[in-house]
Scaffold this motif. Structure first.
Motif, PDB file in Angstrom:
ATOM      1  N   THR A 108       7.564  23.132 -36.865  1.00  0.00           N
ATOM      2  CA  THR A 108       8.738  23.980 -36.662  1.00  0.00           C
ATOM      3  C   THR A 108       8.312  25.289 -36.009  1.00  0.00           C
ATOM      4  O   THR A 108       7.197  25.752 -36.194  1.00  0.00           O
ATOM      5  CB  THR A 108       9.453  24.294 -37.993  1.00  0.00           C
ATOM      6  OG1 THR A 108       8.518  24.880 -38.890  1.00  0.00           O
ATOM      7  CG2 THR A 108      10.038  23.043 -38.617  1.00  0.00           C
ATOM      8  N   GLN A 156      10.996  28.672 -39.238  1.00  0.00           N
ATOM      9  CA  GLN A 156      10.235  28.991 -40.443  1.00  0.00           C
ATOM     10  C   GLN A 156      10.844  30.193 -41.161  1.00  0.00           C
ATOM     11  O   GLN A 156      10.974  30.193 -42.385  1.00  0.00           O
ATOM     12  CB  GLN A 156       8.777  29.259 -40.095  1.00  0.00           C
ATOM     13  CG  GLN A 156       8.041  28.026 -39.627  1.00  0.00           C
ATOM     14  CD  GLN A 156       6.668  28.345 -39.080  1.00  0.00           C
ATOM     15  OE1 GLN A 156       6.035  29.314 -39.472  1.00  0.00           O
ATOM     16  NE2 GLN A 156       6.208  27.522 -38.152  1.00  0.00           N
ATOM     17  N   SER A 176      14.230  29.266 -42.708  1.00  0.00           N
ATOM     18  CA  SER A 176      14.072  28.439 -43.913  1.00  0.00           C
ATOM     19  C   SER A 176      13.692  29.259 -45.139  1.00  0.00           C
ATOM     20  O   SER A 176      13.887  28.818 -46.269  1.00  0.00           O
ATOM     21  CB  SER A 176      13.030  27.349 -43.674  1.00  0.00           C
ATOM     22  OG  SER A 176      11.730  27.891 -43.654  1.00  0.00           O
ATOM     23  N   GLU A 205      19.645  30.498 -49.620  1.00  0.00           N
ATOM     24  CA  GLU A 205      20.517  29.435 -49.108  1.00  0.00           C
ATOM     25  C   GLU A 205      21.789  29.956 -48.443  1.00  0.00           C
ATOM     26  O   GLU A 205      22.144  29.535 -47.340  1.00  0.00           O
ATOM     27  CB  GLU A 205      20.884  28.476 -50.231  1.00  0.00           C
ATOM     28  CG  GLU A 205      21.703  27.295 -49.752  1.00  0.00           C
ATOM     29  CD  GLU A 205      21.999  26.298 -50.850  1.00  0.00           C
ATOM     30  OE1 GLU A 205      22.751  25.359 -50.565  1.00  0.00           O
ATOM     31  OE2 GLU A 205      21.492  26.445 -51.979  1.00  0.00           O
ATOM     32  N   ARG A 257      20.901  31.611 -45.194  1.00  0.00           N
ATOM     33  CA  ARG A 257      20.429  30.593 -44.257  1.00  0.00           C
ATOM     34  C   ARG A 257      21.617  29.864 -43.643  1.00  0.00           C
ATOM     35  O   ARG A 257      21.668  29.633 -42.432  1.00  0.00           O
ATOM     36  CB  ARG A 257      19.499  29.617 -44.974  1.00  0.00           C
ATOM     37  CG  ARG A 257      18.875  28.583 -44.057  1.00  0.00           C
ATOM     38  CD  ARG A 257      17.843  27.711 -44.745  1.00  0.00           C
ATOM     39  NE  ARG A 257      18.380  27.013 -45.902  1.00  0.00           N
ATOM     40  CZ  ARG A 257      18.023  27.228 -47.161  1.00  0.00           C
ATOM     41  NH1 ARG A 257      17.113  28.142 -47.458  1.00  0.00           N
ATOM     42  NH2 ARG A 257      18.540  26.529 -48.143  1.00  0.00           N
ATOM     43  N   GLU A 306      22.539  29.745 -39.678  1.00  0.00           N
ATOM     44  CA  GLU A 306      22.692  28.465 -38.985  1.00  0.00           C
ATOM     45  C   GLU A 306      24.074  28.337 -38.356  1.00  0.00           C
ATOM     46  O   GLU A 306      24.213  27.861 -37.227  1.00  0.00           O
ATOM     47  CB  GLU A 306      22.399  27.310 -39.937  1.00  0.00           C
ATOM     48  CG  GLU A 306      20.918  27.227 -40.285  1.00  0.00           C
ATOM     49  CD  GLU A 306      20.600  26.262 -41.421  1.00  0.00           C
ATOM     50  OE1 GLU A 306      21.540  25.759 -42.086  1.00  0.00           O
ATOM     51  OE2 GLU A 306      19.408  26.028 -41.642  1.00  0.00           O
TER      52      GLU A 306
END
Length: 77
Positions: free
Chosen positions: A16, A21, A24, A28, A31, A35
């Protein structure tokens, strides 16, 4: 006697990029926001980069752009 399954020793870890990285490592909820923002063309990369940097990560604009365009190692490029 049956031989043990050794297949996991032959699997290569997925590579990745630095942007993936960093993403990630975000909690959550954050993230998921990043995204979603990456998938939304109306949100500029500088805003996403600021969001990540404000959380203490040293992300760089070119890495984020490559990841967003799917032109990084995550996508085989």
């Amino acid at each position: 006697m049956a031989k043990p399954d050794l297949s996991e020793f032959f699997e290569k870890p997925k590579k990745t990029c630095i942007a993936a990285q960093i993403i990630s490592r975000l909690p959550e909820e954050e993230r998921e926001k990043v995204e979603a923002a990456l998938a939304e063309p109306s949100i500029d990369a500088a805003s996403i980069l600021r969001f990540i940097q404000n959380r203490g990560f040293e992300a760089k604009h070119p890495a984020l752009l490559r990841h967003r365009k799917k032109e990084c190692i995550c996508y085989g490029k």
